[in-house]
Motif scaffolding. Structure first.
Motif, PDB file in Angstrom:
ATOM      1  N   ARG A 123       0.815  -1.202   0.000  1.00  0.00           N
ATOM      2  CA  ARG A 123       0.000   0.000   0.000  1.00  0.00           C
ATOM      3  C   ARG A 123       0.858   1.266   0.000  1.00  0.00           C
ATOM      4  O   ARG A 123       0.354   2.344  -0.267  1.00  0.00           O
ATOM      5  N   GLY A 144       3.329   1.720  -2.087  1.00  0.00           N
ATOM      6  CA  GLY A 144       3.754   2.023  -3.442  1.00  0.00           C
ATOM      7  C   GLY A 144       4.969   1.287  -3.945  1.00  0.00           C
ATOM      8  O   GLY A 144       5.680   1.804  -4.803  1.00  0.00           O
ATOM      9  N   THR A 165      -4.099  -1.260  -8.307  1.00  0.00           N
ATOM     10  CA  THR A 165      -4.014  -0.211  -7.296  1.00  0.00           C
ATOM     11  C   THR A 165      -5.403   0.143  -6.781  1.00  0.00           C
ATOM     12  O   THR A 165      -6.425  -0.222  -7.359  1.00  0.00           O
ATOM     13  N   MET A 168       0.175   6.316  -4.998  1.00  0.00           N
ATOM     14  CA  MET A 168       0.227   5.008  -5.641  1.00  0.00           C
ATOM     15  C   MET A 168       0.177   3.926  -4.568  1.00  0.00           C
ATOM     16  O   MET A 168       1.103   3.792  -3.761  1.00  0.00           O
ATOM     17  N   SER A 169      -0.919   3.186  -4.530  1.00  0.00           N
ATOM     18  CA  SER A 169      -1.134   2.191  -3.483  1.00  0.00           C
ATOM     19  C   SER A 169      -1.580   0.894  -4.137  1.00  0.00           C
ATOM     20  O   SER A 169      -2.663   0.822  -4.727  1.00  0.00           O
ATOM     21  N   PHE A 170      -0.753  -0.159  -4.045  1.00  0.00           N
ATOM     22  CA  PHE A 170      -1.056  -1.452  -4.650  1.00  0.00           C
ATOM     23  C   PHE A 170      -1.879  -2.299  -3.665  1.00  0.00           C
ATOM     24  O   PHE A 170      -1.536  -2.408  -2.494  1.00  0.00           O
TER      25      PHE A 170
END
Length: 421
Positions: free
Chosen positions: A214, A216, A256, A240-242
């Motif tokens: 989360r 990135g 994301t 940017m949060s996966f």
């Protein structure tokens, strides 16, 4: 294909697939994209009347290599085993001692569940409900548990903070920990790099793993070489949060929370190599079919999609009425496809059609309507005729005036000439 919110199916999508979808409301649905008659038809596999606020589907996985069983975990402490080979759709429910369930696996007639509090609980499927599960502590928080498909005795866990980073366990040796990851060196300010492994995936074997975060980053680990990642991608974009990850071969597919689906090449992790379009909500889950060519995705915009993993073309999109949390894709056989199409037609066909077909026709009533004159045509004709007459009457005086003006014109010109003379 252009971006759209409608249910679509690409004409070149001819693969025979079926989808199993878990939603935020707790419903468990079956979709059949391979159907020619109803590719967007939906069938509920769970009892909707028994769902509550804690019935959210939090994990889904196939229970065997043949993909004939689905393991389904919910936000409460219950897990379900759905037998797909059984036409009646038999289901078995297993209760654990904690919640929520963030990952499920099956090994040697045991159901293994990853719990959000950092525990791995194991239960014998044939034991009584009062039996106590075997507990393995992995830390204080767990975000995901993943089972290796090539070696089903290996499971990996990941969570938030450094004490809950990537760990690998061997279930065949009483849950022995065989690997734990090590964080990157401190940054230029000598501060610890934040760790949050939101999803974990095995890359074609138990030795190579991939994680996304989360915060990135996407990291690649090789348990045979070192504890620190052998390749890493760190996003410089703000926000940017996966949230989801699936890996196969040389590619890692990540989704994301902002609705971006990207593919990374493990041989060059500096930037992504593919971007898949069509999303308007955060991506909650990803799954590849057996061939690795078709990438299915679950999104919080209430759509499930299938992309071509190589060409990034959107092949299938279906609206499922609820926020999608988990998705599974598998190949369907021809015999099962025919059975599923017939059941889908029976479900989708409305009851009114059956009632209308059953009622007999009244011949006298039909003849009466056939003998009636078509009033609409006569009115339209008369109205058209009246409009033509009115136009003719209006044009007639205009023409007479023009002719008079033309006749007077030469006389006026002669008078002006005489005056000049």
């Amino acid at each position: 294909m252009k971006w759209t919110t409608a249910n679509v199916k690409h004409p070149n999508y001819t693969a025979k697939h079926e989808l199993f979808v878990g939603t935020h409301t707790g419903s468990f649905k079956h979709l059949l994209p391979a159907s020619e008659d109803s590719p967007h038809g939906q069938r509920n596999l769970s009892d909707l009347s028994a769902l509550d606020k804690e019935s959210r589907v939090t994990s889904m996985a196939f229970g065997d290599e043949a993909q004939t069983e689905i393991l389904l975990g919910r936000a409460k402490n219950t897990a379900e085993l759905h037998a797909l080979a059984d036409a009646s759709g038999s289901k078995k429910t297993v209760s654990f001692k904690a919640a929520p369930i963030v990952g499920l696996a099956r090994f040697n007639d045991k159901l293994i569940a990853g719990i959000g509090n950092g525990e791995i609980q194991s239960l014998e499927l044939g034991s009584d409900e009062a039996a106590e599960p075997v507990v393995i502590s992995t830390g204080t928080q767990m975000d995901h548990l993943r089972q290796c498909l090539q070696s089903r005795n290996i499971v990996a866990t990941g969570g938030k903070e450094r004490q809950n980073n990537l760990k690998v366990y061997d279930l065949s040796s009483d849950g022995k920990q065989i690997f734990t990851s090590k964080n990157l060196p401190n940054d230029y300010l000598q501060l610890e790099v934040p760790v949050w492994d939101s999803d974990v995936g095995f890359v074609d074997g138990p030795s190579v793993l991939a994680t996304c975060s989360r915060t990135g980053y996407v990291r690649l680990y090789d348990t045979r070489k070192q504890r620190r990642p052998v390749a890493c991608f760190a996003s410089e974009e703000h926000g940017m949060s996966f949230a989801a990850l699936v890996a196969r071969g040389n590619y890692i597919y990540t989704g994301t929370t902002m609705g971006a689906l990207k593919a990374f090449d493990t041989r060059r992790m500096k930037t992504h190599v593919h971007t898949y379009k069509g999303f308007t909500g955060g991506i909650s889950d990803l799954h590849l079919d057996a061939t690795g060519r078709y990438l299915s995705s679950a999104s919080l915009d209430r759509y499930v999609r299938i992309h071509d993993a190589d060409s990034t073309v959107l092949l299938y999109q279906c609206y499922v009425k609820s926020k999608v949390t988990k998705v599974l894709i598998r190949q369907v056989e021809d015999e099962k496809l025919d059975e599923a199409e017939t059941t889908a037609e029976e479900i989708s066909q409305p009851k009114k059609d059956k009632i209308i077909k059953a009622t007999p026709l009244d011949d006298e009533y039909e003849d009466m309507f056939d003998q009636m004159p078509t009033v609409g045509d006569s009115d339209s004709d008369s109205a058209a005729d009246s409009d033509d007459d009115a136009e003719a009457e209006e044009e007639a005086p205009k023409k007479s005036k023009k002719t008079k003006q033309k006749r007077k014109a030469p006389n006026t010109s002669l008078k002006t000439k005489k005056k000049k003379l």
